[in-house]
Design a protein around this motif. Structure first.
Motif, mmCIF file in Angstrom:
data_model
loop_
_atom_site.group_PDB
_atom_site.id
_atom_site.type_symbol
_atom_site.label_atom_id
_atom_site.label_comp_id
_atom_site.label_asym_id
_atom_site.label_seq_id
_atom_site.Cartn_x
_atom_site.Cartn_y
_atom_site.Cartn_z
ATOM 1 N N PHE A 43 -12.907 -39.745 -18.811
ATOM 2 C CA PHE A 43 -13.925 -38.705 -18.993
ATOM 3 C C PHE A 43 -13.742 -37.589 -17.968
ATOM 4 O O PHE A 43 -13.806 -36.401 -18.308
ATOM 5 C CB PHE A 43 -15.324 -39.320 -18.876
ATOM 6 C CG PHE A 43 -16.422 -38.305 -18.981
ATOM 7 C CD1 PHE A 43 -16.748 -37.754 -20.207
ATOM 8 C CD2 PHE A 43 -17.130 -37.909 -17.859
ATOM 9 C CE1 PHE A 43 -17.757 -36.818 -20.313
ATOM 10 C CE2 PHE A 43 -18.138 -36.979 -17.953
ATOM 11 C CZ PHE A 43 -18.455 -36.426 -19.184
ATOM 12 N N LYS A 44 -13.489 -37.952 -16.707
ATOM 13 C CA LYS A 44 -13.297 -36.936 -15.672
ATOM 14 C C LYS A 44 -12.046 -36.102 -15.933
ATOM 15 O O LYS A 44 -12.057 -34.888 -15.713
ATOM 16 C CB LYS A 44 -13.221 -37.598 -14.294
ATOM 17 C CG LYS A 44 -14.558 -38.125 -13.842
ATOM 18 C CD LYS A 44 -14.453 -38.830 -12.513
ATOM 19 C CE LYS A 44 -15.805 -39.418 -12.143
ATOM 20 N NZ LYS A 44 -15.769 -40.146 -10.874
ATOM 21 N N LEU A 46 -10.782 -35.447 -18.901
ATOM 22 C CA LEU A 46 -11.099 -34.554 -20.017
ATOM 23 C C LEU A 46 -11.982 -33.391 -19.577
ATOM 24 O O LEU A 46 -11.782 -32.251 -20.014
ATOM 25 C CB LEU A 46 -11.774 -35.340 -21.143
ATOM 26 C CG LEU A 46 -10.875 -36.305 -21.907
ATOM 27 C CD1 LEU A 46 -11.687 -37.109 -22.912
ATOM 28 C CD2 LEU A 46 -9.760 -35.565 -22.608
ATOM 29 N N VAL A 47 -12.954 -33.648 -18.706
ATOM 30 C CA VAL A 47 -13.803 -32.571 -18.181
ATOM 31 C C VAL A 47 -12.962 -31.595 -17.368
ATOM 32 O O VAL A 47 -13.109 -30.370 -17.489
ATOM 33 C CB VAL A 47 -14.964 -33.154 -17.345
ATOM 34 C CG1 VAL A 47 -15.672 -32.077 -16.555
ATOM 35 C CG2 VAL A 47 -15.945 -33.886 -18.244
ATOM 36 N N PHE A 48 -12.050 -32.106 -16.541
ATOM 37 C CA PHE A 48 -11.178 -31.250 -15.744
ATOM 38 C C PHE A 48 -10.322 -30.351 -16.633
ATOM 39 O O PHE A 48 -10.209 -29.146 -16.400
ATOM 40 C CB PHE A 48 -10.293 -32.116 -14.839
ATOM 41 C CG PHE A 48 -9.283 -31.344 -14.057
ATOM 42 C CD1 PHE A 48 -9.666 -30.624 -12.943
ATOM 43 C CD2 PHE A 48 -7.959 -31.330 -14.432
ATOM 44 C CE1 PHE A 48 -8.743 -29.894 -12.219
ATOM 45 C CE2 PHE A 48 -7.023 -30.613 -13.724
ATOM 46 C CZ PHE A 48 -7.418 -29.891 -12.608
ATOM 47 N N ALA A 50 -10.937 -29.439 -19.712
ATOM 48 C CA ALA A 50 -11.791 -28.470 -20.397
ATOM 49 C C ALA A 50 -12.174 -27.322 -19.464
ATOM 50 O O ALA A 50 -12.158 -26.151 -19.868
ATOM 51 C CB ALA A 50 -13.043 -29.170 -20.932
ATOM 52 N N ILE A 51 -12.503 -27.624 -18.212
ATOM 53 C CA ILE A 51 -12.886 -26.575 -17.267
ATOM 54 C C ILE A 51 -11.699 -25.669 -16.961
ATOM 55 O O ILE A 51 -11.835 -24.438 -16.955
ATOM 56 C CB ILE A 51 -13.476 -27.199 -15.983
ATOM 57 C CG1 ILE A 51 -14.833 -27.805 -16.287
ATOM 58 C CG2 ILE A 51 -13.588 -26.168 -14.874
ATOM 59 C CD1 ILE A 51 -15.424 -28.603 -15.142
#
Length: 72
Positions: A43-44, A46-48, A50-51
């Motif tokens: 999850f982290k 994927l968030v990275f 995306a950002i």
């Protein structure tokens, strides 16, 4: 005494049902902890991604708009 020799005289339900259930009971917390860590890490990541992708998109939009106006 080999492991195969230990399990040779046991019934099938003990080998294939009881022993895995005991293993899950004993190591269940460890398995859940590892899975939680891996899912959290995914999850982290994927968030990275995306950002960083959003930031690159905004920067490219800003740079293309700035260069197309020729100054002001």
């Amino acid at each position: 005494m080999a492991v195969r020799g230990i399990f040779a005289g046991m019934p099938w339900w003990l080998k294939w049902v009881v022993i895995p259930v005991i293993a899950l009971f004993v190591f269940g917390g460890l398995i859940v902890g590892i899975l939680t860590f891996l899912i959290g890490l995914l999850f982290k990541v994927l968030v990275f991604v995306a950002i960083v992708g959003g930031l690159l998109y905004v920067i490219r939009k800003f740079m293309s708009n700035k260069s197309s106006h020729g100054g002001w």
